[in-house]
Write a protein that holds these residues in place. Sequence first.
Motif: not given
Length: 304
Positions: A156-157, A216, A275, A280, A282-283
């Motif tokens: 996650n971010a 972020s 992504w 923007a 979780s990725k």
Amino acid sequence: MTTMVHERRPAGPTVPAVPAAAPAPAPAPASADDVRRGELAAFLRSRRERITPEQAGLPRGPRRRTPGLRREEVAHLAAVGVTWYTWLEQARDIKVSAQVLDAIADALMLDRGERGHLFALANSVDPRPDTECAGVPAALRLMLDQLEPFPACVQNARYDILAYNRPYGRLMCDLDALPREERNCMWLAFMNPDWCASLVDREEAVRIMAAKFRASMAEHLADPAWKCLLRRLQEGSAEFREIWERHEVVRFASRTKAFRQSRVGLLRLDYTALWLGPNAGSKLLTYTPADEESRERLELLRSL
């Protein structure tokens, strides 16, 4: 024979009767908040009384009558005021932040279940939630597995590692051996010796990570989990404090990274982020070999 004559006195004014006192009103029933604060107070006392001074790294001292730790010792370990902590154990109606609860949970050595119970009783959000993310669907976990031997994870971010495949779990350190709350790339890059040793250009890597984290965090300034991670990093790493004071901000950019894997040697991997939603958050992170030698070493890592 003498006759006794009694003098008759005039009747005085009539004294009105004193009415009986009205019965005291019944106490108001305890509110839900009262019950919750009482449960919280009892829970804190029970956890405090089970910990010995030796477990907390404190001297026992003479004339100790309190089972477990004293209130002032918990307050000291959690870096909060003694009076404030006492009020908390007395079920006083006081405000308590998630950061303070986090510190108390650490001081009382709460496990994951106890920690969750503490935050539920305090009606607060745990800033360090269990990162075993139920939101990572089975299809995405299958995708992680199918990407082997290429390392991949869901992040996650805030840099929490939510899920990962076997090559990623061995790439920089043994992730399976770490408690879930430590599976955070920011924390590991500054606090885990194995992770630090695996980063070939670590100085540049942690500078960029801190700058991304600051960028972020602009959208999460009031989020307890973000503030807690920032506080832990600032308290635990002088290097992080120095980098954080630079106020650098960078945006994401895919690039090649070099890792020094302890069992297979140098790996040069292309880093890509996909992504998982329109925002923007979780990725999916993938690391693919940048050369044939790295590909062969990833195959060896998987076989190990």
